[in-house]
Motif scaffolding. Structure first.
Motif, PDB file in Angstrom:
ATOM      1  N   GLN A  50       0.783  -1.455   0.072  1.00  0.00           N
ATOM      2  CA  GLN A  50       0.212  -0.083  -0.034  1.00  0.00           C
ATOM      3  C   GLN A  50       0.859   1.417  -0.052  1.00  0.00           C
ATOM      4  O   GLN A  50       0.489   2.286  -0.401  1.00  0.00           O
ATOM      5  N   SER A  51       2.090   1.166   0.402  1.00  0.00           N
ATOM      6  CA  SER A  51       2.948   2.231   0.432  1.00  0.00           C
ATOM      7  C   SER A  51       3.361   2.445  -0.998  1.00  0.00           C
ATOM      8  O   SER A  51       3.723   1.906  -1.793  1.00  0.00           O
ATOM      9  N   SER A  52       3.645   3.919  -1.297  1.00  0.00           N
ATOM     10  CA  SER A  52       3.884   4.339  -2.597  1.00  0.00           C
ATOM     11  C   SER A  52       5.490   3.988  -2.709  1.00  0.00           C
ATOM     12  O   SER A  52       5.707   4.072  -4.075  1.00  0.00           O
ATOM     13  N   ASN A  53       6.308   3.740  -1.984  1.00  0.00           N
ATOM     14  CA  ASN A  53       7.724   3.565  -1.960  1.00  0.00           C
ATOM     15  C   ASN A  53       7.911   2.052  -1.575  1.00  0.00           C
ATOM     16  O   ASN A  53       8.851   1.826  -0.987  1.00  0.00           O
ATOM     17  N   TYR A  54       6.758   1.297  -1.892  1.00  0.00           N
ATOM     18  CA  TYR A  54       6.913  -0.234  -1.256  1.00  0.00           C
ATOM     19  C   TYR A  54       8.170  -1.054  -1.507  1.00  0.00           C
ATOM     20  O   TYR A  54       8.598  -1.745  -0.588  1.00  0.00           O
ATOM     21  N   ARG A  55       8.822  -0.752  -2.715  1.00  0.00           N
ATOM     22  CA  ARG A  55       9.863  -1.745  -3.147  1.00  0.00           C
ATOM     23  C   ARG A  55      10.906  -1.158  -1.906  1.00  0.00           C
ATOM     24  O   ARG A  55      11.673  -1.997  -1.559  1.00  0.00           O
ATOM     25  N   GLN A  56      11.301   0.005  -1.793  1.00  0.00           N
ATOM     26  CA  GLN A  56      12.265   0.374  -0.792  1.00  0.00           C
ATOM     27  C   GLN A  56      11.899   0.008   0.599  1.00  0.00           C
ATOM     28  O   GLN A  56      12.908  -0.548   1.465  1.00  0.00           O
ATOM     29  N   LEU A  57      10.696  -0.149   0.834  1.00  0.00           N
ATOM     30  CA  LEU A  57      10.380  -0.481   2.300  1.00  0.00           C
ATOM     31  C   LEU A  57      10.445  -1.832   2.378  1.00  0.00           C
ATOM     32  O   LEU A  57      10.797  -2.379   3.556  1.00  0.00           O
ATOM     33  N   PHE A  58      10.263  -2.875   1.423  1.00  0.00           N
ATOM     34  CA  PHE A  58      10.606  -4.176   1.219  1.00  0.00           C
ATOM     35  C   PHE A  58      12.151  -4.421   1.755  1.00  0.00           C
ATOM     36  O   PHE A  58      12.335  -5.068   2.440  1.00  0.00           O
ATOM     37  N   LEU A  59      12.805  -3.559   0.786  1.00  0.00           N
ATOM     38  CA  LEU A  59      14.324  -3.619   1.340  1.00  0.00           C
ATOM     39  C   LEU A  59      14.744  -3.381   2.527  1.00  0.00           C
ATOM     40  O   LEU A  59      15.399  -4.083   3.117  1.00  0.00           O
ATOM     41  N   TYR A  60      14.114  -2.292   3.306  1.00  0.00           N
ATOM     42  CA  TYR A  60      14.496  -1.740   4.591  1.00  0.00           C
ATOM     43  C   TYR A  60      14.191  -2.935   5.579  1.00  0.00           C
ATOM     44  O   TYR A  60      14.944  -3.537   6.370  1.00  0.00           O
ATOM     45  N   LEU A  61      12.862  -3.544   5.360  1.00  0.00           N
ATOM     46  CA  LEU A  61      12.389  -4.427   6.204  1.00  0.00           C
ATOM     47  C   LEU A  61      12.862  -5.693   6.100  1.00  0.00           C
ATOM     48  O   LEU A  61      13.432  -6.205   7.109  1.00  0.00           O
ATOM     49  N   TYR A  62      13.429  -6.204   4.715  1.00  0.00           N
ATOM     50  CA  TYR A  62      14.077  -7.502   4.729  1.00  0.00           C
ATOM     51  C   TYR A  62      15.338  -7.369   5.191  1.00  0.00           C
ATOM     52  O   TYR A  62      15.835  -8.373   5.794  1.00  0.00           O
ATOM     53  N   VAL A  63      16.167  -6.366   4.938  1.00  0.00           N
ATOM     54  CA  VAL A  63      17.323  -6.409   5.558  1.00  0.00           C
ATOM     55  C   VAL A  63      17.380  -6.128   7.114  1.00  0.00           C
ATOM     56  O   VAL A  63      18.238  -7.126   7.749  1.00  0.00           O
ATOM     57  N   ARG A  64      16.562  -5.392   7.566  1.00  0.00           N
ATOM     58  CA  ARG A  64      16.467  -5.718   9.203  1.00  0.00           C
ATOM     59  C   ARG A  64      15.775  -6.880   9.554  1.00  0.00           C
ATOM     60  O   ARG A  64      16.605  -7.475  10.790  1.00  0.00           O
ATOM     61  N   PHE A  65      14.874  -7.670   9.133  1.00  0.00           N
ATOM     62  CA  PHE A  65      14.598  -9.125   9.475  1.00  0.00           C
ATOM     63  C   PHE A  65      15.799  -9.990   9.365  1.00  0.00           C
ATOM     64  O   PHE A  65      16.076 -10.852  10.048  1.00  0.00           O
ATOM     65  N   ALA A  66      16.516  -9.766   8.210  1.00  0.00           N
ATOM     66  CA  ALA A  66      17.868 -10.512   8.168  1.00  0.00           C
ATOM     67  C   ALA A  66      18.783 -10.498   9.319  1.00  0.00           C
ATOM     68  O   ALA A  66      19.494 -11.134   9.616  1.00  0.00           O
ATOM     69  N   VAL A  67      19.232  -8.946   9.720  1.00  0.00           N
ATOM     70  CA  VAL A  67      19.950  -8.851  10.785  1.00  0.00           C
ATOM     71  C   VAL A  67      19.500  -9.261  11.967  1.00  0.00           C
ATOM     72  O   VAL A  67      20.160 -10.046  12.537  1.00  0.00           O
ATOM     73  N   ASP A  68      18.335  -9.443  12.173  1.00  0.00           N
ATOM     74  CA  ASP A  68      17.498 -10.077  13.126  1.00  0.00           C
ATOM     75  C   ASP A  68      17.735 -11.511  13.137  1.00  0.00           C
ATOM     76  O   ASP A  68      17.772 -12.368  14.160  1.00  0.00           O
ATOM     77  N   ALA A  69      17.831 -12.147  11.938  1.00  0.00           N
ATOM     78  CA  ALA A  69      17.877 -13.498  11.882  1.00  0.00           C
ATOM     79  C   ALA A  69      19.126 -14.140  12.187  1.00  0.00           C
ATOM     80  O   ALA A  69      19.417 -15.381  12.583  1.00  0.00           O
ATOM     81  N   TYR A  70      20.293 -13.435  12.264  1.00  0.00           N
ATOM     82  CA  TYR A  70      21.646 -13.704  12.580  1.00  0.00           C
ATOM     83  C   TYR A  70      21.621 -14.506  13.817  1.00  0.00           C
ATOM     84  O   TYR A  70      22.417 -15.372  14.246  1.00  0.00           O
ATOM     85  N   GLU A  71      20.771 -13.908  14.792  1.00  0.00           N
ATOM     86  CA  GLU A  71      20.939 -14.503  16.266  1.00  0.00           C
ATOM     87  C   GLU A  71      20.522 -16.115  16.056  1.00  0.00           C
ATOM     88  O   GLU A  71      21.058 -16.883  16.551  1.00  0.00           O
ATOM     89  N   GLU A  72      19.475 -16.399  15.471  1.00  0.00           N
ATOM     90  CA  GLU A  72      19.055 -17.831  15.132  1.00  0.00           C
ATOM     91  C   GLU A  72      20.094 -18.597  14.271  1.00  0.00           C
ATOM     92  O   GLU A  72      20.188 -19.758  14.654  1.00  0.00           O
ATOM     93  N   TYR A  73      20.778 -18.012  13.365  1.00  0.00           N
ATOM     94  CA  TYR A  73      21.749 -18.688  12.628  1.00  0.00           C
ATOM     95  C   TYR A  73      22.879 -19.217  13.993  1.00  0.00           C
ATOM     96  O   TYR A  73      23.370 -20.306  13.685  1.00  0.00           O
ATOM     97  N   ALA A  74      23.228 -18.039  14.633  1.00  0.00           N
ATOM     98  CA  ALA A  74      24.124 -18.189  15.719  1.00  0.00           C
ATOM     99  C   ALA A  74      23.785 -19.381  16.650  1.00  0.00           C
ATOM    100  O   ALA A  74      24.462 -20.660  16.892  1.00  0.00           O
ATOM    101  N   VAL A  75      22.535 -19.593  17.176  1.00  0.00           N
ATOM    102  CA  VAL A  75      21.977 -20.628  17.969  1.00  0.00           C
ATOM    103  C   VAL A  75      22.033 -22.069  17.203  1.00  0.00           C
ATOM    104  O   VAL A  75      22.464 -23.179  18.089  1.00  0.00           O
ATOM    105  N   ARG A  76      21.673 -21.843  15.938  1.00  0.00           N
ATOM    106  CA  ARG A  76      21.859 -23.334  15.179  1.00  0.00           C
ATOM    107  C   ARG A  76      23.391 -23.684  14.575  1.00  0.00           C
ATOM    108  O   ARG A  76      23.538 -24.991  14.332  1.00  0.00           O
ATOM    109  N   GLY A  77      24.224 -22.533  15.087  1.00  0.00           N
ATOM    110  CA  GLY A  77      25.774 -22.865  14.936  1.00  0.00           C
ATOM    111  C   GLY A  77      26.133 -23.018  13.362  1.00  0.00           C
ATOM    112  O   GLY A  77      27.030 -23.671  12.915  1.00  0.00           O
TER     113      GLY A  77
END
Length: 268
Positions: A50-77
């Motif tokens: 719904q956002s006028s700049n949704y592609r940039q918003l997806f980029l921003y959110l997915y990068v932050r989600f990926a940064v947050d996912a690092y913790e689970e990577y570490a837990v799984r070794g």
């Protein structure tokens, strides 16, 4: 893991990084997006679009989600190299977005959500994704059962498909997914049997194809044209001829032939 380290790790180009660093979002709003993504991703997709700049918003959110996912990577070794290799797909699709839409962002949001949810991993040259097989099949004396967990193989663009790197990826997958019987499936234009009339047997693509037993072919699919020519045209004469593959494929299509996609399986 922080935003800067992540961008360096996936080699995100500077102009795309600037899009991220220029983006401002309250932490509460970000957490609401994240909660919706994990609870109801389809509503999340529609909400972001719904956002006028949704592609940039997806980029921003997915990068932050990926940064947050690092913790689970570490837990799984899981090794950092696998983490960065896996999420390098964000850089690839961000660059593709620039080529297709003239802006850095993410259009392939449905595909990239698999990475965020740790359902797909890049191990060397290839990506692997556990999935449920949809039929019963016997291959070289091995019976594959319907609903059996197998490993779906994806082939990222941008690099040669060299045989040694391919075999190293399969060996890495056998170790990484050691709890899953090493049955690999692949749905790709590279598995179309008709490619034998376009490519030499010594080509990397044909060597890759020969690893698989082709159990189904979709002759109407246009993925081959999209990948070879970066577009799909109703008139093959419009296609470019800048490489031998393009020249051979164009001649083949102009003769009234089709290049579809193949469904292959490899048991090892």
């Amino acid at each position: 893991m922080d935003l800067q380290s992540f961008c360096e790790g996936i080699r995100l180009i500077p102009d795309a990084r600037q899009v991220l660093f220029d983006f401002h979002m309250d932490e509460e709003v970000y957490q609401l997006h994240k909660q919706q993504f994990y609870n109801d991703r389809f509503s999340f997709f529609e909400n972001v679009k719904q956002s006028s700049n949704y592609r940039q918003l997806f980029l921003y959110l997915y990068v932050r989600f990926a940064v947050d996912a690092y913790e689970e990577y570490a837990v799984r070794g899981i090794d950092d190299q696998i983490y960065f290799d896996t999420f390098s797909d964000i850089e690839l699709w961000c660059s593709n977005c620039r080529g297709d839409f003239g802006e850095y962002g993410i259009q392939e949001y449905e595909w990239l959500q698999e990475h965020i949810q740790l359902r797909l991993f890049r191990l060397g040259r290839l990506q692997f994704q556990p999935c449920v097989f949809d039929r019963e099949l016997e291959v070289e004396g091995h019976k594959i059962y319907k609903n059996q967990i197998v490993l779906n193989v994806h082939i990222p663009s941008g690099e040669p498909l060299e045989s040694q790197q391919v075999e190293e990826s399969f060996e890495s997958a056998r170790r990484f997914f050691r709890g899953i019987t090493p049955v690999f499936i692949c749905n790709s234009w590279m598995l179309c049997p008709n490619l034998s009339e376009v490519l030499q047997p010594s080509s990397n693509i044909m060597k890759f194809q020969k690893k698989f037993f082709i159990y189904q072919v979709d002759h109407e699919a246009r993925q081959a044209e999209e990948r070879i020519f970066n577009k799909v045209s109703s008139d093959p004469s419009e296609y470019e001829e800048q490489s031998s593959l393009q020249r051979n494929a164009k001649s083949y299509l102009m003769a009234g032939n089709k290049l579809g996609t193949g469904y292959g399986i490899m048991v090892s």
